[in-house]
Design a protein around this motif. Structure first.
Motif, PDB file in Angstrom:
ATOM      1  N   UNK A 140       0.834  -1.199   0.000  1.00 19.19           N
ATOM      2  CA  UNK A 140       0.000   0.000   0.000  1.00 19.19           C
ATOM      3  C   UNK A 140       0.875   1.258   0.000  1.00 19.19           C
ATOM      4  N   UNK A 141       0.368   2.321  -0.591  1.00 15.96           N
ATOM      5  CA  UNK A 141       1.115   3.586  -0.562  1.00 15.96           C
ATOM      6  C   UNK A 141       1.259   4.093   0.882  1.00 15.96           C
ATOM      7  N   UNK A 142       2.301   4.814   1.142  1.00 17.59           N
ATOM      8  CA  UNK A 142       2.618   5.313   2.481  1.00 17.59           C
ATOM      9  C   UNK A 142       1.468   6.111   3.089  1.00 17.59           C
ATOM     10  N   UNK A 143       0.847   6.991   2.335  1.00 16.40           N
ATOM     11  CA  UNK A 143      -0.250   7.809   2.869  1.00 16.40           C
ATOM     12  C   UNK A 143      -1.424   6.941   3.303  1.00 16.40           C
ATOM     13  N   UNK A 144      -1.697   5.880   2.551  1.00 19.24           N
ATOM     14  CA  UNK A 144      -2.796   4.984   2.926  1.00 19.24           C
ATOM     15  C   UNK A 144      -2.442   4.197   4.198  1.00 19.24           C
ATOM     16  N   UNK A 145      -1.178   3.765   4.328  1.00 18.60           N
ATOM     17  CA  UNK A 145      -0.734   3.072   5.541  1.00 18.60           C
ATOM     18  C   UNK A 145      -0.873   3.961   6.773  1.00 18.60           C
ATOM     19  N   UNK A 146      -0.503   5.231   6.611  1.00 21.87           N
ATOM     20  CA  UNK A 146      -0.599   6.180   7.728  1.00 21.87           C
ATOM     21  C   UNK A 146      -2.060   6.340   8.141  1.00 21.87           C
ATOM     22  N   UNK A 147      -2.987   6.455   7.148  1.00 25.08           N
ATOM     23  CA  UNK A 147      -4.411   6.574   7.477  1.00 25.08           C
ATOM     24  C   UNK A 147      -4.919   5.334   8.201  1.00 25.08           C
ATOM     25  N   UNK A 148      -4.495   4.164   7.787  1.00 21.56           N
ATOM     26  CA  UNK A 148      -4.912   2.907   8.429  1.00 21.56           C
ATOM     27  C   UNK A 148      -4.383   2.848   9.857  1.00 21.56           C
ATOM     28  N   UNK A 149      -3.114   3.196  10.029  1.00 20.89           N
ATOM     29  CA  UNK A 149      -2.523   3.198  11.367  1.00 20.89           C
ATOM     30  C   UNK A 149      -3.254   4.175  12.281  1.00 20.89           C
ATOM     31  N   UNK A 150      -3.549   5.367  11.749  1.00 21.66           N
ATOM     32  CA  UNK A 150      -4.237   6.388  12.549  1.00 21.66           C
ATOM     33  C   UNK A 150      -5.633   5.897  12.949  1.00 21.66           C
ATOM     34  N   UNK A 151      -6.317   5.268  12.001  1.00 20.82           N
ATOM     35  CA  UNK A 151      -7.656   4.747  12.264  1.00 20.82           C
ATOM     36  C   UNK A 151      -7.604   3.653  13.335  1.00 20.82           C
ATOM     37  N   UNK A 192      -8.464   1.864  18.951  1.00 17.46           N
ATOM     38  CA  UNK A 192      -7.922   1.283  20.180  1.00 17.46           C
ATOM     39  C   UNK A 192      -8.034   2.267  21.343  1.00 17.46           C
ATOM     40  N   UNK A 193      -7.755   3.516  21.080  1.00 19.54           N
ATOM     41  CA  UNK A 193      -7.858   4.541  22.127  1.00 19.54           C
ATOM     42  C   UNK A 193      -9.298   4.673  22.608  1.00 19.54           C
ATOM     43  N   UNK A 194     -10.229   4.656  21.675  1.00 21.65           N
ATOM     44  CA  UNK A 194     -11.643   4.747  22.020  1.00 21.65           C
ATOM     45  C   UNK A 194     -12.082   3.534  22.845  1.00 21.65           C
ATOM     46  N   UNK A 218     -13.347   3.464  26.665  1.00 17.10           N
ATOM     47  CA  UNK A 218     -14.615   2.825  26.999  1.00 17.10           C
ATOM     48  C   UNK A 218     -14.457   1.816  28.123  1.00 17.10           C
ATOM     49  N   UNK A 219     -13.356   1.083  28.105  1.00 16.21           N
ATOM     50  CA  UNK A 219     -13.116   0.085  29.147  1.00 16.21           C
ATOM     51  C   UNK A 219     -12.758   0.723  30.483  1.00 16.21           C
ATOM     52  N   UNK A 220     -11.926   1.754  30.441  1.00 12.16           N
ATOM     53  CA  UNK A 220     -11.404   2.337  31.667  1.00 12.16           C
ATOM     54  C   UNK A 220     -12.049   3.671  32.019  1.00 12.16           C
ATOM     55  N   UNK A 221     -12.872   4.199  31.116  1.00 10.57           N
ATOM     56  CA  UNK A 221     -13.612   5.415  31.424  1.00 10.57           C
ATOM     57  C   UNK A 221     -12.791   6.687  31.440  1.00 10.57           C
ATOM     58  N   UNK A 222     -11.578   6.655  30.962  1.00 14.22           N
ATOM     59  CA  UNK A 222     -10.748   7.857  30.987  1.00 14.22           C
ATOM     60  C   UNK A 222     -10.323   8.185  32.403  1.00 14.22           C
ATOM     61  N   UNK A 223      -9.821   9.390  32.597  1.00 12.72           N
ATOM     62  CA  UNK A 223      -9.338   9.818  33.909  1.00 12.72           C
ATOM     63  C   UNK A 223     -10.544  10.219  34.768  1.00 12.72           C
TER      64      UNK A 223
END
Length: 188
Positions: free
Chosen positions: A2-13, A18-20, A24-29
């Motif tokens: 895949x092109x680099x820009x598409x890889x970066x978008x996939x990684x960001x997504x 995962x952050x979301x 959701x699991x820990x409820x944030x601070x």
């Protein structure tokens, strides 16, 4: 490939999902911790400058209560406290967040030589209640034993809020100071 820009978008997504999920699991601070963190950060904004070692030691020797930060996972933090304590010229009470107040009797017995290190750590449930590396703290206890310093716990036995624990510790520090105003209460 895949092109680099598409890889970066996939990684960001993937990162955002995962952050979301983690939030959701820990409820944030929690709100109480957010407030505590904000107040803590304000202290750094008021920073005025560095003290020399001789200024610091003069202040310690003239103080009744001293607060020493402890980055628990970094043994150098406990070594720094130990270096300061070696140069304090007055009697000291070492007040430790790592200990519960109900541990005070076991601490006294350990410092008097009535408990082995292994039995002491077991009695205070060190791994369960603290869990950080023992090595840095061992040196502090050995030094307290040599100098006949009293060592006390600052944490209430219950799982209390951070705000309650801070108030509880402050009350205990004040009580110790009132009982013996000529000692330095060194809080780590």
């Amino acid at each position: 490939m895949l092109p680099r820009t598409q890889l970066i978008r996939i990684q960001r997504s993937l990162y955002d999902r995962l952050r979301s999920q983690a939030k959701g699991l820990y409820g944030g601070m929690p709100e109480g911790l957010k407030k505590y963190y904000t107040e803590y950060q304000k202290d750094f904004i008021r920073f005025k400058g560095f003290a020399t070692k001789s200024q610091l030691l003069a202040d310690l020797n003239g103080a009744q209560i001293a607060f020493c930060g402890d980055y628990h996972t970094l043994g150098q933090a406990q070594k720094t406290a130990l270096r300061l304590l070696r140069e304090v010229e007055k009697p000291v009470v070492l007040a430790l967040e790592m200990l519960r107040t109900e541990d005070d009797a076991a601490v006294a017995k350990y410092l008097e030589g009535g408990l082995s290190e292994r039995e002491f750590l077991k009695r205070i449930s060190f791994k369960k209640n603290w869990g950080f590396h023992w090595e840095g703290y061992r040196q502090l206890f050995q030094f307290a034993r040599e100098r006949k310093f009293k060592v006390v716990g600052l944490t209430p036995g219950s799982q209390a809020s951070l705000e309650f624990r801070d108030r509880f510790a402050a009350q205990k520090l004040c009580k110790i100071t009132l009982e013996d105003p000529d000692r330095l209460v060194f809080e780590l």
